[in-house]
Design an enzyme around this catalytic site. Structure first.
Site, short mmCIF file in Angstrom:
data_model
loop_
_atom_site.label_atom_id
_atom_site.label_comp_id
_atom_site.label_asym_id
_atom_site.label_seq_id
_atom_site.Cartn_x
_atom_site.Cartn_y
_atom_site.Cartn_z
N LYS A 22 0.84 -1.21 0.00
CA LYS A 22 0.00 0.00 0.00
C LYS A 22 0.87 1.25 0.00
CE LYS A 22 -1.79 1.62 4.00
NZ LYS A 22 -1.51 3.04 4.25
N ASN A 23 1.88 1.29 0.91
CA ASN A 23 2.67 2.50 1.09
C ASN A 23 3.74 2.70 0.03
OD1 ASN A 23 1.03 3.18 3.17
ND2 ASN A 23 2.40 2.42 4.77
N CYS A 116 -5.60 7.93 8.80
CA CYS A 116 -5.76 7.33 10.14
C CYS A 116 -5.62 8.38 11.24
CB CYS A 116 -4.69 6.27 10.37
SG CYS A 116 -4.84 4.82 9.34
N ARG A 123 -2.76 15.11 11.83
CA ARG A 123 -1.33 14.79 11.74
C ARG A 123 -0.62 15.94 11.05
NH1 ARG A 123 -2.18 8.97 9.26
NH2 ARG A 123 0.05 8.90 8.85
N ASP A 307 3.63 0.30 12.14
CA ASP A 307 2.46 -0.33 11.52
C ASP A 307 2.29 -1.79 11.93
OD1 ASP A 307 2.95 1.51 8.38
OD2 ASP A 307 2.20 2.13 10.35
N ARG A 400 -9.12 -0.58 3.68
CA ARG A 400 -8.28 0.48 3.12
C ARG A 400 -6.89 -0.05 2.79
NH1 ARG A 400 -7.14 4.39 7.22
NH2 ARG A 400 -5.58 4.92 5.66
C1 EPZ Z 1 3.95 6.84 6.61
O1 EPZ Z 1 3.15 7.89 7.16
C2 EPZ Z 1 2.98 5.69 6.38
N1 EPZ Z 1 1.93 6.12 5.49
C3 EPZ Z 1 2.37 5.27 7.71
O2 EPZ Z 1 1.56 4.12 7.48
C4 EPZ Z 1 3.45 4.89 8.68
O3 EPZ Z 1 2.88 4.65 9.94
C5 EPZ Z 1 4.46 6.05 8.82
O4 EPZ Z 1 4.96 6.44 7.54
C6 EPZ Z 1 5.65 5.69 9.69
O5 EPZ Z 1 6.28 4.56 9.21
C7 EPZ Z 1 2.17 6.19 4.15
O6 EPZ Z 1 3.25 5.92 3.66
C8 EPZ Z 1 1.01 6.61 3.30
P1 EPZ Z 1 5.71 10.09 9.11
P2 EPZ Z 1 3.69 9.38 7.31
O7 EPZ Z 1 5.68 11.42 8.46
O8 EPZ Z 1 4.74 9.63 6.30
C9 EPZ Z 1 5.48 13.47 12.40
C10 EPZ Z 1 -0.31 2.73 7.68
O9 EPZ Z 1 -0.86 2.19 8.66
N2 EPZ Z 1 5.39 14.51 11.35
O10 EPZ Z 1 6.88 9.23 8.85
O11 EPZ Z 1 2.54 10.27 7.38
C11 EPZ Z 1 4.25 12.57 12.48
O12 EPZ Z 1 3.22 13.17 13.21
C12 EPZ Z 1 0.15 4.19 7.76
O13 EPZ Z 1 -0.09 2.17 6.59
C13 EPZ Z 1 5.44 15.84 11.74
O14 EPZ Z 1 5.55 16.15 12.93
O15 EPZ Z 1 4.39 9.30 8.74
C14 EPZ Z 1 4.81 11.33 13.16
O16 EPZ Z 1 4.80 11.50 14.54
C15 EPZ Z 1 -0.24 4.85 9.04
N3 EPZ Z 1 5.34 16.80 10.77
C16 EPZ Z 1 6.25 11.30 12.62
O17 EPZ Z 1 6.51 12.58 12.05
C17 EPZ Z 1 5.22 16.48 9.44
O18 EPZ Z 1 5.14 17.40 8.59
C18 EPZ Z 1 6.50 10.25 11.55
O19 EPZ Z 1 5.45 10.28 10.67
C19 EPZ Z 1 5.16 15.12 9.06
C20 EPZ Z 1 5.25 14.14 10.04
#
Ligand code: EPZ
Length: 420
Positions: A22-23, A116, A123, A307, A400
């Site tokens: 998916k990702n 999510c 987020r 995840d 999803r």
């Molecule tokens: C990706 O989300 C994945 N989604 C998520 O999978 C996964 O949990 C996550 O990476 C971590 O591995 C997709 O690829 C579509 P992050 P992403 O930015 O990129 C903070 C699933 O279940 N942050 O790496 O959105 C954020 O709040 C989903 O398949 C900021 O603070 O996650 C988090 O605490 C859920 N500011 C941390 O960074 C920003 O601008 C890491 O999140 C962006 C993120």
């Protein structure tokens, strides 16, 4: 609303195949906006999040030809440069459309992305906004929309204050068509990021260092289309492996990449769970009667993926002793443990990032509502070992990210039915 009904405590066995990630697919689809030529994508998972991304692609003016698990995408000209909330609010990955749209059209308007509810409030996207400003884009926010404009994005040095998967992918795409060279530091290193960079390089991009914490992109004037196969879903493979462990079943998991699951398999070794791997398979062979408690800490790749935290938490409810689950990435991803407690698990929440589990305790089936994707699949895993019936509502959340999950799990012996 449809729901799943599971009758637990039946042994599982046989083999199950893993679908495309998916990702990874959710980045390959928007990346097709970077070129006006055709992009052919194989091994595309038939999941709701992909459907939402394709609706967004079509709404922007993209042509889609879908055959079995192959997609032919092309975006000759944009109909519009606004991401409609109807699509964007449903999908965190809608933010992946921003960079290619801005890079090719010079303008984009978008609402705060959905997805999510696993982090406090909405987020955040500050890493995206700061990055676009660093690349010379003008950023405005009004009437619920971010409005970004840039004649041409400019290469820059950008340090991510937090390691972020989609931000890293976003700026790989933004920098691909930017003027000059971009150096990204403190990048995420997930396999899906490497897959995206490899695909774009085959289309003429100049990206080096993907899979490490420093990525350099030399901007080019344009890239071509290409052909790409979506990598196997390591989270799906890990989920099935944990299902086998929780149900103490032997299970063959095919079409996966065990080398993307080092963190989970290293823990399995510590828990004396016997398994065998090959290039594209993982075979869970024997699970001990007594599963030892384990203190887990989620971490960016190659650490233990957040995840897989929810499924692993279910496993620890059946482990003997005290386990600490430390969820470092999100501060709402442990809230689902409340439902495990209602099923009979002994879980204490210490703070939004930590729970302590005393095990093993028997689980009892009950009615549950799936709050998000990974918590949803964990309820299926809990239902598989619970006495009686487990009913799971709001299964859209599960669909999803998992293709035809009830049919596939039924084939390995899970007593699961879908009630529309
Ligand atoms: C990706 O989300 C994945 N989604 C998520 O999978 C996964 O949990 C996550 O990476 C971590 O591995 C997709 O690829 C579509 P992050 P992403 O930015 O990129 C903070 C699933 O279940 N942050 O790496 O959105 C954020 O709040 C989903 O398949 C900021 O603070 O996650 C988090 O605490 C859920 N500011 C941390 O960074 C920003 O601008 C890491 O999140 C962006 C993120």
């Amino acid at each position: 609303m449809s729901k799943f009904i599971i009758v637990g405590q039946k042994p599982l066995n046989g083999e199950i195949s893993v679908g495309g990630a998916k990702n990874a697919a959710l980045k390959i689809i928007p990346a097709a906006l970077l070129s006006s030529s055709e992009v052919i994508v194989h091994n595309v998972p038939k999941i709701e999040d992909v459907n939402r991304a394709l609706e967004l692609f079509a709404d922007l003016g993209g042509k889609i030809n879908r055959q079995a698990d192959k997609l032919v995408l092309s975006m000759k000209n944009f109909n519009k440069t606004t991401l409609e909330p109807a699509f964007a609010n449903k999908l965190r990955a809608s933010i992946m459309f921003v960079a290619p749209l801005l890079a090719r059209s010079g303008e984009v308007k978008f609402p705060h992305p959905g997805g999510c509810v696993i982090g406090a409030g909405l987020r955040p996207i500050d890493l995206f906004i700061d990055g676009f400003k660093a690349m010379g884009a003008e950023v405005k926010f009004s009437d619920g929309y971010y409005h970004l404009t840039a004649k041409r994005l400019k290469g820059c040095n950008y340090f991510f204050t937090i390691v972020s998967v989609t931000s890293t992918e976003c700026f790989i795409m933004a920098a691909t068509l930017a003027e000059g060279t971009t150096t990204l530091k403190n990048c995420a290193m997930e396999p899906e990021i490497v897959a995206l960079a490899e695909h774009l390089n085959k289309c003429g991009a100049r990206i080096t260092g993907a899979g490490t914490s420093t990525i350099t992109i030399e901007g080019v004037d344009k890239i071509t289309g290409g052909e790409v196969t979506v990598i196997p879903d390591r989270i799906e493979a890990g989920t099935f492996a944990i299902l086998a462990a929780v149900t103490r079943s032997a299970l063959m998991i095919k079409n996966c990449r065990p080398d993307h699951l080092d963190s989970l398999l290293t823990i399995f070794k510590k828990l004396n769970i016997e398994f065998e791997t090959g290039v594209d398979y993982l075979k869970i062979k024997k699970v001990p009667e007594i599963i030892k408690a384990y203190n887990l800490k989620t971490h960016e790749y190659p650490g233990f993926p957040t995840d897989l935290q929810s499924p692993f938490t279910v496993l620890m409810t059946q482990a003997t002793g005290t386990s600490l689950i430390h969820e470092t990435i999100y501060d709402r991803r442990l809230l689902f443990t409340d439902m495990l407690t209602q099923m009979g698990a002994n879980i204490t929440m210490c703070d939004p990032h930590r729970v302590v589990i005393q095990g093993p305790t028997p689980l009892r089936g009950r009615s549950l509502t799936s709050p998000d994707l990974r918590a949803g699949i964990s309820m299926i895993i809990a239902g598989a070992i619970a006495s009686g019936h487990t009913e799971i509502d709001n299964i859209y959340q599960i669909e999803r990210g998992y293709e035809k999950i009830d049919e596939r799990l039924k084939k390995i012996g899970l007593d699961i039915s879908r009630v529309d």
